[in-house]
Scaffold this active site. Structure first.
Site, mmCIF file in Angstrom:
data_model
loop_
_atom_site.group_PDB
_atom_site.id
_atom_site.type_symbol
_atom_site.label_atom_id
_atom_site.label_comp_id
_atom_site.label_asym_id
_atom_site.label_seq_id
_atom_site.Cartn_x
_atom_site.Cartn_y
_atom_site.Cartn_z
ATOM 1 N N CYS A 69 32.998 65.568 18.390
ATOM 2 C CA CYS A 69 33.320 64.259 18.961
ATOM 3 C C CYS A 69 32.068 63.591 19.537
ATOM 4 C CB CYS A 69 34.378 64.408 20.062
ATOM 5 S SG CYS A 69 34.860 62.842 20.819
ATOM 6 N N CYS A 75 33.524 61.121 27.719
ATOM 7 C CA CYS A 75 34.964 60.913 27.871
ATOM 8 C C CYS A 75 35.563 62.070 28.678
ATOM 9 C CB CYS A 75 35.599 60.851 26.482
ATOM 10 S SG CYS A 75 37.356 61.149 26.438
ATOM 11 N N CYS A 78 38.557 65.746 27.138
ATOM 12 C CA CYS A 78 38.361 67.159 26.773
ATOM 13 C C CYS A 78 37.249 67.758 27.629
ATOM 14 C CB CYS A 78 37.968 67.287 25.305
ATOM 15 S SG CYS A 78 39.241 66.769 24.140
ATOM 16 N N CYS A 152 39.954 59.651 17.909
ATOM 17 C CA CYS A 152 40.047 60.794 18.819
ATOM 18 C C CYS A 152 40.319 62.058 18.008
ATOM 19 C CB CYS A 152 41.164 60.561 19.839
ATOM 20 S SG CYS A 152 41.400 61.941 20.972
ATOM 21 N N GLN A 262 56.871 67.123 24.480
ATOM 22 C CA GLN A 262 55.585 67.812 24.385
ATOM 23 C C GLN A 262 54.680 67.145 23.347
ATOM 24 O OE1 GLN A 262 54.533 70.030 26.366
ATOM 25 N NE2 GLN A 262 56.286 71.110 27.229
ATOM 26 N N ASP A 358 61.672 73.926 34.387
ATOM 27 C CA ASP A 358 60.521 73.283 33.730
ATOM 28 C C ASP A 358 60.167 72.025 34.528
ATOM 29 O OD1 ASP A 358 58.540 72.502 32.026
ATOM 30 O OD2 ASP A 358 59.837 72.085 30.315
ATOM 31 N N CYS A 384 53.020 73.470 33.369
ATOM 32 C CA CYS A 384 51.745 72.990 32.824
ATOM 33 C C CYS A 384 50.714 72.864 33.949
ATOM 34 C CB CYS A 384 51.934 71.642 32.131
ATOM 35 S SG CYS A 384 52.481 70.323 33.229
#
Length: 431
Positions: A69, A75, A78, A152, A262, A358, A384
């Protein structure tokens, strides 16, 4: 150079930073890797830790790779494209163990199984772009500076087909604050959710014309005050392939703008399989699914149990869930609209045998007393956010629920984020 030091990266920390120590003080260094030797510059001093940046890598890790990338490192989307993918799951496992010990107070941690993603790139079926003037992209890390994104690498190919269409249709994004792109690989189509500065006729005219000419889009929603304004067919459908006890079945789920689903669909199937494995339902159990969404877990749970209740606060998601029950021929499941805390406070459905949690990133602290009061034999907790997961495990252990099994589903390759599944039982419970 008083702020420059040579260090050894000892470990990895949450948020993806490498960890070194200078005179005993912890230093967090983005884009470094465990085992590397590097020259760094201290950029920020805090009371208990410092932040640093890489100046030079003296001894690179064998796991270091070149990112595909062009905006990686600028950015904020990530953090780990510089680490070869097979190693990312193992590093996340180490980070999770450390958090469970430090924040969860666990002295003994069950073995953690890791489910890597079959697609380390091109997996995200949902992205949220910020907009400003002619710039469409993501924020820089710890900043509100926008990085312009033309493509992306972690986004699904359908998303990357839609980005140039947006740029051509909106020479200026001045009327918008955010554009969310959701896509369905099953349908080969996508939808947009637009967040305008304010809704006006000019914007509506542009949007309608765009939708008519962009054949890859099914519909869109313009988010204003209250309910969104819908154009076209802004629902997406996804297929979930399940194999339980040798019985294969495909489920189709619908999701609408504003309903959670998800972002990594293949890993979502691994998540569902792991939840079913941990619960090990035999067909005669009653199950309670908290924060049920559109029925992503609830519908599969109904296939292996006697009765399931799903509780969800988002009314749009509940409507999707009820549609999903009917379209899949599920009759032993009911959805209840309301805040989990409020529904459980007045719960009259009896004690469930099994319970699924969850919660959002903030965790389940506010409902744990009510959960324990129901005395489920097993609790499967999906998270998460490992910091609140570890905190809630500590709280549940104080209420006689112990963690017996752990799985890490790598839902978010190239980032430090992780999806964790834990099985808890009471001392008398059988695993």
């Amino acid at each position: 150079m008083p702020n420059h030091f040579q260090v050894k990266i000892d470990s990895m920390a949450f948020k993806g930073y490498g960890v070194a120590r200078i005179d005993g003080k912890v230093v967090f260094i983005p884009y470094s890797i465990k085992g590397e030797e590097a020259r760094i510059e201290i950029t920020e001093e805090k009371k208990s830790y410092s932040m640093g940046r890489l100046v030079d890598i003296l001894n690179p890790s064998p796991w270091r790779v070149k990112s595909p990338c062009p905006t990686f490192g600028l950015c904020g989307g990530c953090q780990w494209q510089h680490i070869e993918y097979p190693q990312q799951g193992e590093l996340k496992k180490e980070i999770l163990k450390e958090m469970l010990k430090r924040l969860g107070g666990l002295k003994e941690i069950p073995p953690i199984t890791v489910a890597p993603s079959s697609d380390p790139y091109e997996y995200r079926t949902r992205v949220q772009f910020k907009v400003k003037g002619k710039t469409l992209g993501y924020y820089q890390e710890k900043s509100h500076q926008l990085v312009d994104i033309e493509r992306c690498p972690i986004a699904h190919p359908l998303v990357n087909q839609i980005i140039p269409l947006l740029r051509n249709a909106f020479p200026s994004f001045s009327q918008l604050q955010e554009i969310e792109i959701n896509v369905s690989p099953k349908e080969g189509k996508g939808i947009l959710i637009l967040h305008p500065q304010k809704l006006n006729q000019r914007l509506e005219k542009i949007v309608k014309s765009f939708l008519q000419n962009a054949l890859i889009l099914k519909g869109l929603a313009i988010q204003g005050i209250g309910r969104p304004s819908m154009l076209g067919e802004p629902h997406l459908n996804f297929t979930i392939h399940l194999n339980q006890h040798g019985r294969e079945r495909n489920l189709t789920l619908r999701t609408s703008p504003g309903s959670f689903f998800q972002v990594n669909l293949k890993q979502n199937e691994n998540l569902i399989e792991k939840v079913l494995e941990f619960l090990d339902a035999r067909g005669n159990e009653k199950i309670l699914d908290l924060y049920a969404g559109v029925g992503n877990l609830t519908v599969p749970l109904a296939m292996v149990s006697k009765q399931v209740w799903g509780i969800e606060e988002n009314l749009g998601a509940v409507k999707d869930a009820q549609f999903n029950l009917e379209s899949n021929g599920i009759r032993n499941c009911n959805f209840i609209h309301g805040k989990v805390e409020d529904v459980l406070e007045n719960w009259k459905g009896g004690n469930p045998d099994l319970l699924v949690l969850d919660p959002p990133r903030t965790g389940a602290k506010t409902v744990l007393d009510q959960v324990v009061r129901l005395k489920p034999e097993k609790i499967v907790y999906i998270s998460c956010e490992p910091t609140t997961f570890a905190r809630d495990l500590r709280l549940l252990s104080n209420r006689d629920y112990a963690i017996h099994r752990l799985a890490l589903i790598d839902m978010f390759p190239q980032s430090y984020h992780m999806e964790v599944v834990g099985l808890l039982t009471q001392p008398q419970g059988k695993v």
